[in-house]
Structures are given as C-alpha cells and as structure tokens.
Design an enzyme around this catalytic site. Structure first.
Site, PDB file in Angstrom:
ATOM      1  N   ASP A  69       0.968  -1.180   0.155  1.00 56.18           N
ATOM      2  CA  ASP A  69       0.136  -0.052  -0.111  1.00 56.18           C
ATOM      3  C   ASP A  69       0.927   1.088   0.062  1.00 56.18           C
ATOM      4  O   ASP A  69       1.727   1.556   1.021  1.00 56.18           O
ATOM      5  CB  ASP A  69      -0.820  -0.132   1.394  1.00 56.18           C
TER       6      ASP A  69
ATOM      7  N   ARG B 140      -0.077   4.331  -0.237  1.00 57.65           N
ATOM      8  CA  ARG B 140      -0.801   5.724   0.019  1.00 57.65           C
ATOM      9  C   ARG B 140      -0.396   6.521   0.984  1.00 57.65           C
ATOM     10  O   ARG B 140       0.192   5.863   1.968  1.00 57.65           O
ATOM     11  CB  ARG B 140      -2.420   5.338   0.048  1.00 57.65           C
TER      12      ARG B 140
HETATM   13  N1  LIG Z   1      -2.799  -2.621  -6.153  1.00 62.18           N
HETATM   14  C1  LIG Z   1      -4.034  -2.458  -5.864  1.00 62.18           C
HETATM   15  N2  LIG Z   1      -5.257  -1.596  -5.879  1.00 62.18           N
HETATM   16  C2  LIG Z   1      -6.437  -2.142  -5.584  1.00 62.18           C
HETATM   17  C3  LIG Z   1      -6.844  -3.426  -5.658  1.00 62.18           C
HETATM   18  N3  LIG Z   1      -8.086  -3.698  -5.660  1.00 62.18           N
HETATM   19  C4  LIG Z   1      -8.411  -2.124  -5.291  1.00 62.18           C
HETATM   20  N4  LIG Z   1      -7.570  -1.499  -5.161  1.00 62.18           N
HETATM   21  C5  LIG Z   1      -7.194   0.065  -4.799  1.00 62.18           C
HETATM   22  O1  LIG Z   1      -7.246   0.059  -3.621  1.00 62.18           O
HETATM   23  C6  LIG Z   1      -7.883   1.372  -3.034  1.00 62.18           C
HETATM   24  C7  LIG Z   1      -8.924   1.090  -2.116  1.00 62.18           C
HETATM   25  O2  LIG Z   1      -9.065   2.245  -1.546  1.00 62.18           O
HETATM   26  P1  LIG Z   1     -10.042   2.429  -0.280  1.00 62.18           P
HETATM   27  O3  LIG Z   1     -11.333   1.575  -0.379  1.00 62.18           O
HETATM   28  O4  LIG Z   1     -10.173   3.755   0.090  1.00 62.18           O
HETATM   29  O5  LIG Z   1      -9.187   2.035   1.052  1.00 62.18           O
HETATM   30  P2  LIG Z   1      -9.235   0.478   1.778  1.00 62.18           P
HETATM   31  O6  LIG Z   1      -7.749   0.343   1.994  1.00 62.18           O
HETATM   32  O7  LIG Z   1      -9.937  -0.349   0.839  1.00 62.18           O
HETATM   33  O8  LIG Z   1     -10.034   0.873   3.196  1.00 62.18           O
HETATM   34  P3  LIG Z   1     -11.604   0.914   3.526  1.00 62.18           P
HETATM   35  O9  LIG Z   1     -12.060   1.045   2.379  1.00 62.18           O
HETATM   36  O10 LIG Z   1     -11.523   2.407   4.162  1.00 62.18           O
HETATM   37  O11 LIG Z   1     -11.569   0.024   4.725  1.00 62.18           O
HETATM   38  C8  LIG Z   1      -8.350   2.014  -4.330  1.00 62.18           C
HETATM   39  O12 LIG Z   1      -7.244   3.127  -4.567  1.00 62.18           O
HETATM   40  C9  LIG Z   1      -8.314   1.057  -5.429  1.00 62.18           C
HETATM   41  O13 LIG Z   1      -7.693   1.348  -6.813  1.00 62.18           O
HETATM   42  C10 LIG Z   1      -5.713  -4.435  -6.169  1.00 62.18           C
HETATM   43  O14 LIG Z   1      -6.069  -5.606  -6.370  1.00 62.18           O
HETATM   44  N5  LIG Z   1      -4.541  -4.195  -6.189  1.00 62.18           N
END
Ligand SMILES: Nc1nc2c(ncn2[C@@H]2O[C@H](COP(=O)(O)OP(=O)(O)OP(=O)(O)O)[C@@H](O)[C@H]2O)c(=O)[nH]1
Length: 448
Positions: A334, A336
């Site tokens: 992650d 971010r």
């Molecule tokens: N690298 C990667 N990113 C992903 C994948 N699936 C989703 N994402 C990204 O993960 C992020 C999810 O963001 P959020 O939903 O804000 O954060 P989270 O960490 O899931 O936390 P919460 O939803 O707040 O519980 C987004 O930027 C998506 O584009 C994946 O398989 N790989």
C-alpha cells in the site's frame, strides 16, 4: 430589507492592468514552476520562450500593484497581479473578462458606500505557508434523489493531482476557498464558489429573481484572517441580505470517508473489489445525516496507478493475491499517504471525525502528525491534530447479507454488479486477503 448584490471591481483592477486570463499562465510563476519541472532541459539551457523573455525583457518599471514577492503563489492560479502591463502587447488591454455585474433592473454599480466594507484580502502566500492543500473551486452538484452536495477541488504542494472533497450540508466550509483574494470581484468569487446559500439565476429572463432568492446567497467578503501577516486591503461590495448562518452547531463529529480512486470499481463495473459500493454507501449515509465529507484522493490502485494495478490484476489471475501482486511488481503493498487528506480536513475545519473505514492503517495515518513537511520544503504546515473519535465500519453488502442470514434474499447474482453493489468469489478472495494481510477490521463469514 436592503439587498445589494451589485458587483464592483476592486479599485486596483483597472482597465490598464487587466490581462486576459488565458494569457496569464505563461507569465504565472506557478506555471513556470510546473513547466520548468516538465521541460527542465530546455529551461536549463535558456531556450524556452518563457526563460528568454524573462532574461531579455526585464520589467523596466515596478508593478503598478504594490505586492510583495510572496504573492507568487498558486492561489489563484491565474493571478494577474505580477504582470507589468508595459511589457505586454497592446492587444492585451482588453476589457475585463469579469465585468462589473448588476442585477436585472439596476443601472450601474454604485460607488462604494455604507454597504461597502474594507476587508482583508489574503496574500495567497499565507495559504502556502499554512497548508499543504487549498481549495480552488467549489460547485453545487444536484443528485437524482433531489439532494445535493458541493464538490470541492483541491490543489496541493505534494503532487499535481486534483484531489476532491464531496461536502454534504451547508455548515462545513473551506477556509482557503472563502479567503478574499487580491483584486477579485464578487463575480470572481461566485465563479470560484466562494458564496453561501444558493446562487440566483441572473440571466434567464423567464425566471424572476425575487428578493427572497437573492437573499439566499451571500458572497463571503470578510473571513477571519487575523493570522495573515502579508495582507493588503481591498474594498468589496457586501451583500447586506441576511445569510444562512454558520453558527449552527453539530452535536457530533461529522461522518468522513477518505476514499482512494478506483477507476475499475467506480466506473468500470468491476466485481474484483467493493470500492464503488463503498463510495455509494458513504454518500448515502452522508445524505441521510445531511452532513459529511468524502475526501476523494487520486491514489489509484493503493497509490501505484491504474496501469500498475492492471498488471497486478493479471498477477492475481495467475493466482497471486492482491498484496503479493503489488510486491511482485516492486511496489509496496500500500503506497498511499494521507497528508493531503489531513490538509483538506483541516481546511474544512474538521478536527474530530467519525471515519468510515475498515482499514486501521488509514486511522493511524490520518491521526499522525507528519514531520516530513519541512524536509520536503513545504514550509511550516498547519499541524493541527485530527482525531478519529469513532470508526464506522463499512461491511461489504454481500457479506452483510451472509452475516444477517439474508443471503438468499440478496438479489445480486454471483459475479454481478448492480448499482455498484458487488458479489462474487473474486471479491470474497480480495476481501479475505485484506482482513488476513492488511489488518482490515471486518468479520469474514464462517462459510467462506
Ligand atoms: N494495487 C491494487 N489496488 C487495488 C486493488 N483493488 C483495489 N485497489 C485499490 O485500492 C484502493 C481502495 O481504497 P479504499 O477503499 O479507499 O481503501 P481501503 O484500504 O480498502 O480501506 P477502506 O475501504 O477504508 O476500509 C483504491 O485505490 C483501489 O483502486 C488491487 O487488487 N490491487
């Protein structure tokens, strides 16, 4: 009640020193900064038009507007105050793009009178030293169910992306947006969204602009700027109508969702993740409460970008999980960061929040005071601590149905996406990995 919405040009914004807005980017120092970054080679060798012009044609006379050099800041992005009119072609002396505005039926703008007050205009530099992010525009977004929110666009010093804030309710306001900027007219302020209430239609002849309608809008002309050291005075017309008050006190901390961009989940109907569902649910909850903020960060793919995320999806199709796929691409699990989100929340005046998330990492990072600002040359940033007073879980809809024993009632078919509500084996696997490897705080159904 007297209601004066007449727009006056500020005294310094004269016909002579006006520069068309589309010409200003090329002499705007902030533009130069980013342009220089993108075309460093040509600048280093002095070949660029901009560089050449700066060296060959130094300004012979001081700017007609007494500004200190600190005003060379990105707010507003297209500020005309730095320009020496004598160095510009005659064709630039055109009328202002933002003419004095009068309400229907009024003849001309009255000169400043008792309804005009002298207010403190911020040098945008104060925004720069105080905050990592600042709001450049805001607009009302009506939604199909009749409710509406205000979309805020933020620029920042950390990256060149436009991060967003969806603000629900009228109470939460951006301090950087509300600040009075140099030389701006009240029309400028309305165009940026720096007003309270709702804008009346001044153009449509069929729509009668009643005084009642006008009274719902107020251009904000005197925000508190006590801490601004580099300030100048400008006169702006004041709308004297009564305005929606901001003194209403919310009894609890507002709901906040800090959401990272997910093109595939939000736009692309992907059933690999629940991102679209989460965004919709956050908006639904904030509409129901009549207040809240979605900070929408352009950190696609947990910060690795869309192209890299697509590669990660191919690795996931090969059997690797969402964490390992990132690592195999030489990324962190992650990547971010949340400093910009912190700055946006501070700008919106939010210090205590109820955060919609399952992700403990988000809570830790949003509450943390980062010390890196100085090292990155970002100046003395406002470091007011943000406190997550409550975590509001975001249970995936399909898992919620399993937990509640209503799975059979759950209308979504396997692998389908309906109104961004998702269900399927790929989603289950993704969510389980987030629980097991990323500490996400949701209970995995025993049947999975
Ligand atoms: N690298 C990667 N990113 C992903 C994948 N699936 C989703 N994402 C990204 O993960 C992020 C999810 O963001 P959020 O939903 O804000 O954060 P989270 O960490 O899931 O936390 P919460 O939803 O707040 O519980 C987004 O930027 C998506 O584009 C994946 O398989 N790989």
């Amino acid at each position: 009640m007297a209601c004066d919405i007449t727009m006056n040009e500020t005294p310094v914004a004269t016909h002579q020193n006006y520069i068309p807005r589309n010409a200003v980017d090329h002499i705007n120092p902030f533009f130069f900064k980013s342009h220089h970054h993108a075309y460093g080679h040509s600048h280093r060798h002095g070949h660029s038009h901009y560089h050449h012009r700066q060296e060959q044609q130094p300004s012979p006379t001081p700017s007609p507007i007494p500004l200190d050099s600190q005003l060379q800041t990105p707010v507003p992005r297209r500020m005309s105050a730095q320009i020496d009119p004598s160095s510009l072609p005659a064709s630039y002396s055109t009328p202002p793009a933002t003419p004095p505005l009068t309400l229907k039926g009024e003849q001309t703008s009255p000169p400043p009178t008792a309804t005009t007050s002298t207010t403190t205009a911020t040098s945008a530099s104060s925004v720069e030293t105080e905050s990592l992010a600042w709001c450049t525009a805001r607009a009302r977004i009506p939604t199909p169910d009749g409710s509406e929110y205000f979309l805020h666009i933020y620029e920042n010093k950390q990256d060149k992306k436009e991060h967003l804030a969806f603000v629900f309710g009228d109470i939460i306001r951006s301090q950087s947006l509300d600040r009075v900027q140099l030389n701006e007219t009240e029309m400028d302020r309305m165009k940026r969204g720096a007003y309270r209430g709702r804008l009346p239609n001044l153009v449509d002849p069929d729509q009668d602009v009643s005084m009642e309608m006008v009274e719902t809008v107020s251009v904000i002309s005197a925000p508190a700027l006590a801490s601004t050291s580099a300030s100048v005075s400008v006169s702006t017309a004041v709308v004297t109508a009564s305005i929606a008050t901001t003194s209403a006190v919310t009894t609890q901390a507002p709901l906040v969702r800090i959401h990272s961009e997910c093109f595939t989940g939000e736009i692309g109907h992907s059933a690999r993740c629940d991102c679209g569902e989460q965004l919709d649910e956050a908006i639904r909850l904030m509409k129901a409460e009549g207040s809240g903020v979605v900070v929408y960060l352009r950190q696609e793919g947990r910060g690795i970008g869309l192209a890299e995320k697509l590669k990660a999806y191919n690795l996931q199709d090969l059997g690797y999980d969402t964490v390992t796929a990132n690592l195999l691409l030489n990324h962190g699990a992650d990547e971010r960061t949340y400093e910009v989100a912190q700055a946006i929340l501070r700008d919106l005046g939010l210090q205590q929040i109820r955060l919609l998330t399952n992700n403990p990492d988000k809570i830790e990072k949003i509450e943390r005071i980062e010390e890196q600002g100085q090292e990155r040359g970002q100046g003395a940033l406002d470091q007011t601590r943000i406190k997550v007073v409550e975590r509001v879980p975001m249970m995936p809809k399909s898992w919620e149905a399993i937990h509640q024993g209503t799975e059979t009632d759950f209308e979504i078919k396997e692998g389908a996406v309906e109104n961004k509500v998702v269900k399927g084996k790929e989603l289950d696997k993704y969510l389980k990995v987030k629980v097991e490897r990323m500490r996400h705080m949701i209970t995995v159904p025993t049947s999975l």
